[in-house]
Design a protein around this motif. Structure first.
Motif, PDB file in Angstrom:
ATOM      1  N   ARG A  39       0.830  -1.215   0.000  1.00 38.70           N
ATOM      2  CA  ARG A  39       0.000   0.000   0.000  1.00 38.70           C
ATOM      3  C   ARG A  39       0.862   1.262   0.000  1.00 38.70           C
ATOM      4  NH1 ARG A  39      -5.717   0.795   3.108  1.00 38.70           N
ATOM      5  NH2 ARG A  39      -6.141   2.890   2.337  1.00 38.70           N
ATOM      6  N   ALA A  40       2.076   1.146   0.457  1.00 43.82           N
ATOM      7  CA  ALA A  40       2.981   2.297   0.410  1.00 43.82           C
ATOM      8  C   ALA A  40       3.613   2.467  -0.965  1.00 43.82           C
ATOM      9  CB  ALA A  40       4.075   2.140   1.470  1.00 43.82           C
ATOM     10  N   TRP A  41       4.136   1.375  -1.554  1.00 45.43           N
ATOM     11  CA  TRP A  41       5.073   1.498  -2.657  1.00 45.43           C
ATOM     12  C   TRP A  41       4.572   1.034  -4.023  1.00 45.43           C
ATOM     13  CZ3 TRP A  41       8.831   4.587  -1.408  1.00 45.43           C
ATOM     14  CH2 TRP A  41       9.283   4.638  -0.086  1.00 45.43           C
ATOM     15  N   SER A  42       3.393   0.449  -4.113  1.00 42.74           N
ATOM     16  CA  SER A  42       2.940  -0.102  -5.391  1.00 42.74           C
ATOM     17  C   SER A  42       2.417   0.972  -6.336  1.00 42.74           C
ATOM     18  CB  SER A  42       1.844  -1.151  -5.160  1.00 42.74           C
ATOM     19  OG  SER A  42       1.353  -1.621  -6.404  1.00 42.74           O
ATOM     20  N   ARG A  43       2.980   1.021  -7.532  1.00 35.18           N
ATOM     21  CA  ARG A  43       2.448   1.899  -8.585  1.00 35.18           C
ATOM     22  C   ARG A  43       1.139   1.367  -9.146  1.00 35.18           C
ATOM     23  NH1 ARG A  43       4.382   1.975 -13.227  1.00 35.18           N
ATOM     24  NH2 ARG A  43       5.908   0.272 -13.156  1.00 35.18           N
ATOM     25  N   PHE A  44       0.810   0.109  -8.833  1.00 35.31           N
ATOM     26  CA  PHE A  44      -0.323  -0.558  -9.455  1.00 35.31           C
ATOM     27  C   PHE A  44      -1.586  -0.508  -8.594  1.00 35.31           C
ATOM     28  CE2 PHE A  44       3.703  -2.530 -10.655  1.00 35.31           C
ATOM     29  CZ  PHE A  44       3.706  -2.248 -12.012  1.00 35.31           C
ATOM     30  N   ARG A  45      -1.509   0.196  -7.451  1.00 35.19           N
ATOM     31  CA  ARG A  45      -2.659   0.335  -6.567  1.00 35.19           C
ATOM     32  C   ARG A  45      -3.139   1.776  -6.554  1.00 35.19           C
ATOM     33  NH1 ARG A  45      -2.323  -3.228  -1.152  1.00 35.19           N
ATOM     34  NH2 ARG A  45      -3.969  -1.727  -0.645  1.00 35.19           N
ATOM     35  N   ALA A  46      -4.437   1.950  -6.683  1.00 40.05           N
ATOM     36  CA  ALA A  46      -5.000   3.303  -6.672  1.00 40.05           C
ATOM     37  C   ALA A  46      -4.919   3.942  -5.293  1.00 40.05           C
ATOM     38  CB  ALA A  46      -6.458   3.248  -7.137  1.00 40.05           C
ATOM     39  N   ASP A  47      -4.782   3.103  -4.241  1.00 38.72           N
ATOM     40  CA  ASP A  47      -4.771   3.642  -2.882  1.00 38.72           C
ATOM     41  C   ASP A  47      -3.383   3.704  -2.261  1.00 38.72           C
ATOM     42  OD1 ASP A  47      -4.336   0.927  -2.668  1.00 38.72           O
ATOM     43  OD2 ASP A  47      -5.742   0.611  -1.008  1.00 38.72           O
ATOM     44  N   SER A  48      -2.326   3.583  -3.058  1.00 34.55           N
ATOM     45  CA  SER A  48      -0.978   3.562  -2.488  1.00 34.55           C
ATOM     46  C   SER A  48      -0.432   4.975  -2.272  1.00 34.55           C
ATOM     47  CB  SER A  48      -0.022   2.789  -3.400  1.00 34.55           C
ATOM     48  OG  SER A  48       0.316   3.547  -4.545  1.00 34.55           O
ATOM     49  N   ALA A  49       0.604   5.052  -1.456  1.00 34.35           N
ATOM     50  CA  ALA A  49       1.246   6.340  -1.195  1.00 34.35           C
ATOM     51  C   ALA A  49       1.878   6.907  -2.461  1.00 34.35           C
ATOM     52  CB  ALA A  49       2.299   6.183  -0.102  1.00 34.35           C
ATOM     53  N   VAL A  50       2.567   6.067  -3.240  1.00 34.68           N
ATOM     54  CA  VAL A  50       3.239   6.597  -4.434  1.00 34.68           C
ATOM     55  C   VAL A  50       2.225   7.010  -5.494  1.00 34.68           C
ATOM     56  CG1 VAL A  50       5.374   5.336  -3.990  1.00 34.68           C
ATOM     57  CG2 VAL A  50       3.624   4.290  -5.430  1.00 34.68           C
ATOM     58  N   THR A  51       1.060   6.357  -5.532  1.00 36.01           N
ATOM     59  CA  THR A  51       0.012   6.798  -6.451  1.00 36.01           C
ATOM     60  C   THR A  51      -0.525   8.159  -6.028  1.00 36.01           C
ATOM     61  OG1 THR A  51      -0.614   4.531  -7.017  1.00 36.01           O
ATOM     62  CG2 THR A  51      -2.254   6.239  -7.403  1.00 36.01           C
ATOM     63  N   ALA A  52      -0.670   8.360  -4.730  1.00 37.93           N
ATOM     64  CA  ALA A  52      -1.114   9.666  -4.236  1.00 37.93           C
ATOM     65  C   ALA A  52      -0.109  10.751  -4.581  1.00 37.93           C
ATOM     66  CB  ALA A  52      -1.333   9.603  -2.724  1.00 37.93           C
ATOM     67  N   LEU A  53       1.178  10.444  -4.441  1.00 34.55           N
ATOM     68  CA  LEU A  53       2.203  11.424  -4.785  1.00 34.55           C
ATOM     69  C   LEU A  53       2.171  11.739  -6.280  1.00 34.55           C
ATOM     70  CD1 LEU A  53       5.216  10.148  -2.652  1.00 34.55           C
ATOM     71  CD2 LEU A  53       3.753  12.124  -2.192  1.00 34.55           C
ATOM     72  N   ALA A  54       1.996  10.710  -7.105  1.00 38.53           N
ATOM     73  CA  ALA A  54       1.936  10.932  -8.553  1.00 38.53           C
ATOM     74  C   ALA A  54       0.759  11.818  -8.926  1.00 38.53           C
ATOM     75  CB  ALA A  54       1.841   9.590  -9.279  1.00 38.53           C
ATOM     76  N   ALA A  55      -0.312  11.759  -8.127  1.00 34.79           N
ATOM     77  CA  ALA A  55      -1.499  12.579  -8.391  1.00 34.79           C
ATOM     78  C   ALA A  55      -1.359  13.989  -7.833  1.00 34.79           C
ATOM     79  CB  ALA A  55      -2.736  11.901  -7.802  1.00 34.79           C
ATOM     80  N   GLY A  56      -0.218  14.271  -7.178  1.00 35.83           N
ATOM     81  CA  GLY A  56       0.026  15.619  -6.696  1.00 35.83           C
ATOM     82  C   GLY A  56      -0.234  15.847  -5.232  1.00 35.83           C
ATOM     83  N   ALA A  57      -0.305  14.769  -4.429  1.00 36.50           N
ATOM     84  CA  ALA A  57      -0.599  14.929  -3.001  1.00 36.50           C
ATOM     85  C   ALA A  57       0.496  15.688  -2.260  1.00 36.50           C
ATOM     86  CB  ALA A  57      -0.809  13.561  -2.351  1.00 36.50           C
ATOM     87  N   GLY A  58       1.725  15.598  -2.747  1.00 36.02           N
ATOM     88  CA  GLY A  58       2.830  16.296  -2.088  1.00 36.02           C
ATOM     89  C   GLY A  58       3.451  15.494  -0.976  1.00 36.02           C
ATOM     90  N   VAL A  59       2.622  15.029  -0.022  1.00 36.72           N
ATOM     91  CA  VAL A  59       3.090  14.217   1.109  1.00 36.72           C
ATOM     92  C   VAL A  59       2.153  13.034   1.266  1.00 36.72           C
ATOM     93  CG1 VAL A  59       3.601  14.166   3.568  1.00 36.72           C
ATOM     94  CG2 VAL A  59       4.021  16.250   2.270  1.00 36.72           C
ATOM     95  N   ALA A  60       2.725  11.853   1.537  1.00 34.59           N
ATOM     96  CA  ALA A  60       1.921  10.659   1.782  1.00 34.59           C
ATOM     97  C   ALA A  60       2.644   9.782   2.788  1.00 34.59           C
ATOM     98  CB  ALA A  60       1.682   9.886   0.479  1.00 34.59           C
TER      99      ALA A  60
END
Length: 298
Positions: A39-60
């Motif tokens: 859930r932290a590191w997977s690019r393949f999950r919509a609910d992961s931290a790195v997906t949130a960062l890619a969407a512009g969250a800034g911090v996850a």
């Protein structure tokens, strides 16, 4: 008699072999560790931290060892002159290794940002990304997860332990002989190596490959798939801190100039196969390699 426990996790097959069955409580703990990491590191999950960062969250929120993983990337980047970069995910997605695993290129490769150290930072479990970017920890992530699972298994299961995470292995106790798969013919091996209290990581361009010359090992400086090396194996002693992560990191670094020098500094043994079929190995590597004629593509 060894007791295997097989399951699927992080998109691949795992097998844990122990002298006694892995207890239910340990299985639940392992499942929790894997879920938190994924859930932290997977690019393949919509609910992961790195997906949130890619969407512009800034911090996850990622994992507590995020800083240690970025420190390993720092060493990889420096050793390979910028070839290994944790922001290579944008090019992987552009080339078709995206969240949907479409395997269809949608444009030209993208060079990863050279200033990733300033843009991608970690504090505790928080991961911060300033500006656009897609984090991909494939260069060492699966090895790190093996490091997290191993002590749980060892504590719960007296005796010998083998963790096989489809190319990333950890062995505690009795020696295990492992074949080094021929990168151009998976029915064959180019050699064998005996592991005892060691972690091994393998990487090859025939795995996760698609399209015309596309595969998952990219040069961060160009965003393009590497061509000069087609397979690598790296072995680190389990007594080394984060042994499987370091083996995984070196298996990636060996695709580039500077990888062998970093392996020497870290005390990691290695083998790699070049695109012309020649095999190279560290001077102290205990692997038994077959003849060059066996390695060169038919």
């Amino acid at each position: 008699m060894p007791r295997p426990w097989a399951f699927e996790a992080i998109g691949t097959s795992w097998e844990i072999v122990t002298d006694v069955p892995v207890p239910a409580v340990a299985r639940r703990e392992i499942a929790g560790v894997i879920e938190r990491f994924d859930r932290a590191w997977s690019r393949f999950r919509a609910d992961s931290a790195v997906t949130a960062l890619a969407a512009g969250a800034g911090v996850a929120v990622a994992t507590e060892d995020a800083a240690a993983m970025l420190a390993a990337f720092d060493a990889l980047d420096a050793a390979t002159f910028g070839a290994v970069n944790p922001l290579v995910g944008a090019s992987l997605e552009r080339l078709g290794y995206d969240a949907a695993i479409s395997l269809r290129a949608a444009g030209d490769p993208l060079a990863a940002p050279r200033d990733w150290r300033e843009r991608l930072t970690a504090a505790g479990a928080q991961l911060r990304l300033d500006g656009p970017g897609i984090v991909d920890v494939g260069a060492l992530g699966k090895g790190r997860l093996v490091d997290l699972v191993l002590p749980i298994v060892v504590a719960a299961c007296p005796g010998d332990v083998l963790i096989d995470a489809s190319g990333d292995l950890a062995v505690r106790g009795a020696a295990v002989r492992v074949g080094l798969e021929h990168p151009r013919d998976p029915r064959k091996a180019i050699g064998v190596i005996e592991l005892r209290d060691q972690a091994l990581a393998a990487s090859a361009t025939n795995r996760r490959a698609w399209g015309e010359g596309l595969h998952h090992v990219l040069d961060g400086r160009t965003g393009m798939p590497v061509r000069s090396v087609i397979a690598s194996w790296a072995v680190a002693p389990v007594g080394m801190e984060s042994a499987a992560m370091h083996a995984d990191a070196i298996a990636t670094a060996l695709f580039f100039d500077g990888g062998a020098a970093l392996a020497h500094r870290w005390g990691v043994q290695w083998v790699r196969v070049l695109s012309d079929g020649r095999a190279e190995a560290a001077p102290d590597c205990p692997a038994e390699l077959f003849t060059v004629a066996d390695i060169v593509a038919p």
